[in-house]
Enzyme design. Sequence first.
Site, PDB file in Angstrom:
ATOM      1  N   TYR A 144     -34.074  37.615  24.890  1.00 46.66           N
ATOM      2  CA  TYR A 144     -34.639  37.669  26.243  1.00 46.66           C
ATOM      3  C   TYR A 144     -33.629  37.066  27.212  1.00 46.66           C
ATOM      4  O   TYR A 144     -33.030  36.034  26.922  1.00 46.66           O
ATOM      5  CB  TYR A 144     -35.949  36.874  26.295  1.00 46.66           C
ATOM      6  CG  TYR A 144     -36.575  36.789  27.679  1.00 46.66           C
ATOM      7  CD1 TYR A 144     -37.165  37.909  28.276  1.00 46.66           C
ATOM      8  CD2 TYR A 144     -36.593  35.590  28.383  1.00 46.66           C
ATOM      9  CE1 TYR A 144     -37.756  37.830  29.538  1.00 46.66           C
ATOM     10  CE2 TYR A 144     -37.176  35.495  29.644  1.00 46.66           C
ATOM     11  CZ  TYR A 144     -37.750  36.619  30.216  1.00 46.66           C
ATOM     12  OH  TYR A 144     -38.331  36.533  31.458  1.00 46.66           O
ATOM     13  N   ASP A 239     -25.566  34.115  26.864  1.00 52.94           N
ATOM     14  CA  ASP A 239     -26.696  33.577  27.622  1.00 52.94           C
ATOM     15  C   ASP A 239     -27.139  32.276  26.953  1.00 52.94           C
ATOM     16  O   ASP A 239     -27.821  32.293  25.932  1.00 52.94           O
ATOM     17  CB  ASP A 239     -27.828  34.607  27.651  1.00 52.94           C
ATOM     18  CG  ASP A 239     -29.060  34.085  28.385  1.00 52.94           C
ATOM     19  OD1 ASP A 239     -29.052  32.906  28.809  1.00 52.94           O
ATOM     20  OD2 ASP A 239     -30.030  34.855  28.521  1.00 52.94           O
ATOM     21  N   LYS A 267     -32.542  25.997  32.453  1.00 49.77           N
ATOM     22  CA  LYS A 267     -33.349  25.022  31.709  1.00 49.77           C
ATOM     23  C   LYS A 267     -32.783  23.596  31.731  1.00 49.77           C
ATOM     24  O   LYS A 267     -32.920  22.922  32.741  1.00 49.77           O
ATOM     25  CB  LYS A 267     -33.633  25.562  30.308  1.00 49.77           C
ATOM     26  CG  LYS A 267     -34.417  26.883  30.414  1.00 49.77           C
ATOM     27  CD  LYS A 267     -35.057  27.411  29.157  1.00 49.77           C
ATOM     28  CE  LYS A 267     -36.006  28.536  29.506  1.00 49.77           C
ATOM     29  NZ  LYS A 267     -35.652  29.845  29.016  1.00 49.77           N
TER      30      LYS A 267
HETATM   31  C1  LIG Z   1     -35.618  31.160  29.808  1.00 46.49           C
HETATM   32  C2  LIG Z   1     -34.517  32.095  29.575  1.00 46.49           C
HETATM   33  C3  LIG Z   1     -34.048  32.952  30.581  1.00 46.49           C
HETATM   34  C4  LIG Z   1     -34.739  33.092  31.912  1.00 46.49           C
HETATM   35  O1  LIG Z   1     -34.732  31.923  32.640  1.00 46.49           O
HETATM   36  P1  LIG Z   1     -35.802  31.764  33.842  1.00 46.49           P
HETATM   37  O2  LIG Z   1     -35.428  30.461  34.454  1.00 46.49           O
HETATM   38  O3  LIG Z   1     -37.149  31.774  33.183  1.00 46.49           O
HETATM   39  O4  LIG Z   1     -35.630  32.901  34.752  1.00 46.49           O
HETATM   40  C5  LIG Z   1     -32.934  33.708  30.332  1.00 46.49           C
HETATM   41  N1  LIG Z   1     -32.312  33.656  29.146  1.00 46.49           N
HETATM   42  C6  LIG Z   1     -32.736  32.859  28.151  1.00 46.49           C
HETATM   43  C7  LIG Z   1     -31.979  32.817  26.878  1.00 46.49           C
HETATM   44  C8  LIG Z   1     -33.860  32.062  28.322  1.00 46.49           C
HETATM   45  O5  LIG Z   1     -34.299  31.312  27.309  1.00 46.49           O
END
Ligand SMILES: *Cc1c(COP(=O)(O)O)cnc(C)c1O
Length: 428
Positions: A144, A239, A267
């Site tokens: 994701y 990511d 995060k």
């Molecule tokens: C949480 C997450 C996102 C999205 O971040 P948001 O702040 O919720 O938009 C993208 N990539 C990864 C790997 C994530 O865990």
Amino acid sequence: MGTAKSAQLFKKAQKLIPGGVDSPVRAFQAVGGKPLFIKKAKGSKIYDVDGNSYIDYIGSWGPMILGHADPKVGAAIKKAVDSGTSFGASTELEIQLAEIVSDAIPSMEMVRFVSSGTEATMSAIRLARGFTGRDKIIKFAGCYHGHADSLLVKAGSGAATLGVPSSPGVPDATAKDTFNANFNDLASVRKILEKYPKEVACIIVEGMPGNMGVVPPKAGFMEGLRVLATQYKALLIMDEVMSGFRLCYGGAQNIYNITPDLTCLGKVIGGGLPVGAFGGKRKIMEKLAPSGPVYQAGTLSGNPLAMTAGLETLKPLAKKGVYEKLTETTEKLCKGIEERAEARGVKARVNRAGSMFTLFFTDKKLKNVKDVNNCDMDKFSTYFQRMLKNGIYLPPSQYEANFVSLVHSPADIKKTLEAVDKSFKGLK
Ligand SMILES: *Cc1c(COP(=O)(O)O)cnc(C)c1O
């Protein structure tokens, strides 16, 4: 204590907010039952509006690595509030956080701050397309990367076929440029690249997949992606929105010892405030406006409160032994879960990476999202509800990672394991 107040608020929320929540996973749809409304959180505990307390393993989905309402982070934010909450102009705080990020993740020679992980990945993909002059991207099923159009795409039928929207509202024309490869399967990536050798702008991959539950890469997989990306002149985007400063001080890439072209963060680097970042090689990042032609902007980007929360959160993480401690606590918990599953005859598997883990209800090894799909979701729902009744707040889906913080104490772990044992009873 009951949950009447939460139920009442949920009813009201559903009238005003679609599904009663501002982000779908909060609605508990995968596990049934009604979501809790939270009043406050402190340390390892979270408190709902009815006055129940829970040991929390969501940690705001990762950011709260120091525990909730850390006094130093809180004090710094309060102080920053008095100096003004947003200027729409540059501050020294942005340079400080960029410097820390760039020192910890050397592949991020330059950094641009945004306000969410979604913004980070969306912008990194635009930059990869702008830099390479190519349109197609490769992602992995089960990974994701936020909710931008080009990433809400699932595989069409057959391997290496064009992607199809995974949500109404995503245009077919957008989805067709996104390929879904199989995680832990380099051949599936190679097949796409061989078919479109000059059209793929980037391969994007989670630093440590946690969004299908924790499914670590096999040895050599990430390295293989690096080789393939280089061979086909595509960029490799790691990511690390979840894995950055969660697995170690820096990114998962430090552990694999590979150099992505671009990296996304979020995060933990925002310490519970809305922050995202992307960065990478100077020659790529300089293509970004205003130094280059690829447009990207944000009214609240690099917000002083958010930068302050990030700086204060990263400070204690830089100290020696912090990640070892996190791993030790998490390992103890995971081992305890496995032992109790075995003793109760529950078919279960715990995947762990640092302080992230997922308990899967299966007896098979998991290498990609197809394996996760085969887990016993009913068993997970029962387990989730029982744990909640026993005062443990888990992510309400089998497809999520649990997060352990630095303030989860031995007493918390003991209490959690007692709840695990009770919840496993008769769970066959
Ligand atoms: C949480 C997450 C996102 C999205 O971040 P948001 O702040 O919720 O938009 C993208 N990539 C990864 C790997 C994530 O865990």
